[in-house]
Design a protein around this motif. Structure first.
Motif, PDB file in Angstrom:
ATOM      1  N   TYR A 176       0.839  -1.200   0.000  1.00 53.37           N
ATOM      2  CA  TYR A 176       0.000   0.000   0.000  1.00 53.37           C
ATOM      3  C   TYR A 176       0.867   1.240   0.000  1.00 53.37           C
ATOM      4  N   CYS A 177       0.463   2.226  -0.779  1.00 53.38           N
ATOM      5  CA  CYS A 177       1.115   3.526  -0.823  1.00 53.38           C
ATOM      6  C   CYS A 177       0.068   4.577  -0.466  1.00 53.38           C
ATOM      7  N   GLN A 178       0.460   5.548   0.352  1.00 53.08           N
ATOM      8  CA  GLN A 178      -0.498   6.556   0.786  1.00 53.08           C
ATOM      9  C   GLN A 178      -1.106   7.325  -0.374  1.00 53.08           C
ATOM     10  N   ALA A 179      -0.368   7.503  -1.440  1.00 56.72           N
ATOM     11  CA  ALA A 179      -0.893   8.243  -2.584  1.00 56.72           C
ATOM     12  C   ALA A 179      -2.009   7.498  -3.301  1.00 56.72           C
ATOM     13  N   GLN A 180      -2.143   6.190  -3.060  1.00 55.41           N
ATOM     14  CA  GLN A 180      -3.250   5.454  -3.665  1.00 55.41           C
ATOM     15  C   GLN A 180      -4.583   5.819  -3.043  1.00 55.41           C
ATOM     16  N   GLY A 181      -4.574   6.377  -1.837  1.00 55.22           N
ATOM     17  CA  GLY A 181      -5.822   6.728  -1.167  1.00 55.22           C
ATOM     18  C   GLY A 181      -6.645   7.745  -1.929  1.00 55.22           C
ATOM     19  N   PRO A 182      -6.103   8.942  -2.223  1.00 57.37           N
ATOM     20  CA  PRO A 182      -6.909   9.907  -2.981  1.00 57.37           C
ATOM     21  C   PRO A 182      -7.253   9.440  -4.384  1.00 57.37           C
ATOM     22  N   VAL A 183      -6.389   8.652  -5.014  1.00 53.38           N
ATOM     23  CA  VAL A 183      -6.704   8.138  -6.350  1.00 53.38           C
ATOM     24  C   VAL A 183      -7.907   7.197  -6.286  1.00 53.38           C
ATOM     25  N   ALA A 184      -7.890   6.270  -5.343  1.00 60.27           N
ATOM     26  CA  ALA A 184      -9.013   5.351  -5.195  1.00 60.27           C
ATOM     27  C   ALA A 184     -10.276   6.085  -4.759  1.00 60.27           C
ATOM     28  N   ALA A 185     -10.130   7.138  -3.964  1.00 60.87           N
ATOM     29  CA  ALA A 185     -11.301   7.884  -3.517  1.00 60.87           C
ATOM     30  C   ALA A 185     -11.993   8.580  -4.684  1.00 60.87           C
ATOM     31  N   VAL A 186     -11.219   9.177  -5.586  1.00 62.14           N
ATOM     32  CA  VAL A 186     -11.820   9.818  -6.758  1.00 62.14           C
ATOM     33  C   VAL A 186     -12.522   8.781  -7.631  1.00 62.14           C
ATOM     34  N   LEU A 187     -11.923   7.624  -7.765  1.00 64.79           N
ATOM     35  CA  LEU A 187     -12.565   6.565  -8.545  1.00 64.79           C
ATOM     36  C   LEU A 187     -13.880   6.135  -7.910  1.00 64.79           C
ATOM     37  N   LEU A 188     -13.911   6.024  -6.575  1.00 61.81           N
ATOM     38  CA  LEU A 188     -15.130   5.595  -5.887  1.00 61.81           C
ATOM     39  C   LEU A 188     -16.228   6.651  -5.956  1.00 61.81           C
ATOM     40  N   MET A 189     -15.878   7.891  -6.159  1.00 62.23           N
ATOM     41  CA  MET A 189     -16.908   8.916  -6.328  1.00 62.23           C
ATOM     42  C   MET A 189     -17.707   8.712  -7.611  1.00 62.23           C
TER      43      MET A 189
END
Length: 446
Positions: A176-189
């Motif tokens: 896991y990389c912390q930068a994957q969090g906002p990327v995955a969050a935008v996708l989930l929106m």
């Protein structure tokens, strides 16, 4: 080229500040009790009303119809009309159709089709305790002012937990990389969890391989490439950054790793993603060069930043008016940086990297340049996977017996009536027909 990038901006009239996706400390205080969400889901945002820079409703409806027609015959569209897809992505995918278009552009729909049930198995499996603890600490930091991620027990944070956990199980060597969090969050929106997971896989493994691993070797290479582009395109800005000691690793990882999700107003983030999924990592370099030019492009701006802290602050404090989606993206697409130029610079910087650098060497050849390259690679893989080896057979046909040559009938000196009589065969039995007397033409009386 440098002069084109150094031209003054044509600023539009004063616009309302769109809801920012910045993860600042002010967001952590939480939303007010009765604040209304904007059209993107941000509580208290100011994007509920469309500003003068937005296209009219009729134009949006026209673009929606074009995207519906293109996505209805996606393989044909990508095979014959990719230039139209690229131009429509540059204009911006309509908000109502991003959930349909993003998986098609990045090839996530093919991955999901080829791996049925994989995400469900990963979501139901227990995660690595080490990664689960780290992911759990980061959940509340991903867009805390968005209505999906306000509640810890809401579907937004829980879906984000499942998607990030599934990726750590899917690629345990990367974790896991912390930068994957906002990327995955935008996708989930925009997408259901399974489609968001496969889009995340494509971004991490096809668009930006080597970005989210433990060594981030591709980030270091792209930082050197970015500085080389700055030296060639914006020499005065490059000289200033060197004088004050601002290296690319002080600001570039936040931009590139998060795909600008925490650095730009959210409407502009979506437009950047539309172009990025279509044209690949080239768009990230164009956006980065545009941001540096907006912050430090003039001599006055550089004189106002005599030190490291002031320069970094200028890179993070660009006016929201200049970052408005239509104004900003028109400048991004004017940056003359082709895929060939980028690959040439990557090759040059790769040769200069020291062999003693920690971690594995970067593999820029694993990166595919956007939707067209991904589509062609998936088409080729599908053909190779579906093709079955055939055993060659030799079929020998027996020779045909020679037929006697057809003789031409002798018709010289014979009447046509006689030929018809012989060809007709024996007369059929039946009542006799009355005989008509034939009279010579000379005996006919008038």
């Amino acid at each position: 080229m440098a002069q084109a990038l150094g031209e003054d901006l044509v600023q539009s009239p004063e616009l309302q500040d769109d809801s920012s996706s910045l993860g600042s400390d002010s967001e952590l205080s939480g939303p007010g009790p009765y604040r209304q969400a904007d059209r993107y889901g941000f509580i208290g945002g100011s994007s509920a009303e469309r500003g003068p820079g937005h296209p009219p409703a009729d134009l949006i409806r026209q673009r929606e119809m074009k995207w519906v027609e293109m996505t209805s015959h996606w393989e044909k569209t990508m095979s014959r009309r990719y230039k139209k897809v690229k131009m429509q992505c540059r204009k911006g995918i309509p908000s109502a159709l991003r959930a349909r278009c993003w998986p098609l552009l990045c090839g996530a729909h093919v991955c999901q089709k080829n791996n049925p049930g994989t995400y469900q198995e990963l979501a139901e499996a227990p995660g690595d305790p080490q990664w689960m603890e780290t992911i759990g600490r980061d959940l509340h930091r991903q867009f805390p002012l968005h209505e999906m991620f306000v509640s810890p027990q809401g579907h937004g944070q829980q879906g984000l937990l499942q998607v990030l956990k599934a990726y750590t199980l899917y690629r345990p060597e990367q974790g896991y990389c912390q930068a994957q969090g906002p990327v995955a969050a935008v996708l989930l929106m925009h997408l259901p969890p399974e489609e968001a997971f496969w889009c995340l896989v494509q971004i991490c493994e096809v668009y930006l391989p080597g970005y989210y691993g433990p060594h981030m070797e591709a980030v270091r290479l792209d930082a050197e490439v970015f500085m080389a582009l700055l030296r060639r395109l914006l020499p005065h800005v490059h000289k200033h950054l060197q004088q004050v000691g601002v290296g690319p690793l002080l600001y570039l990882p936040e931009w590139f790793l998060c795909l600008f999700a925490r650095s730009l107003p959210f409407p502009t983030v979506l437009r950047v993603w539309d172009a990025f999924l279509s044209e690949g990592a080239k768009v990230l370099f164009r956006v980065g060069l545009t941001l540096v030019r907006l912050a430090l492009g003039t001599a006055e701006q550089r004189r106002a930043c005599p030190g490291l802290l002031e320069t970094l602050g200028a890179l993070r404090a660009i006016s929201p008016t200049q970052l408005q989606e239509e104004v900003f993206m028109s400048q991004v697409h004017c940056v003359v940086l082709s895929e060939r130029d980028l690959q040439r610079e990557i090759k040059a910087q790769l040769a200069q990297l020291p062999n003693s650098a920690p971690g594995p060497p970067p593999r820029p050849q694993a990166r595919l340049a956007g939707a067209q390259a991904i589509f062609e690679a998936q088409q080729l893989a599908g053909v190779q996977r579906g093709a079955k080896p055939e055993v060659p057979r030799i079929v020998v046909q027996p020779p045909e017996e020679p037929r006697p040559p057809r003789r031409k009938p002798q018709t010289r000196g014979k009447t046509f009536h006689g030929l018809l009589t012989r060809a007709r065969g024996p007369p059929l039995e039946g009542p006799p027909r009355p005989q008509r007397s034939s009279t010579s033409f000379l005996d006919t009386r008038f």
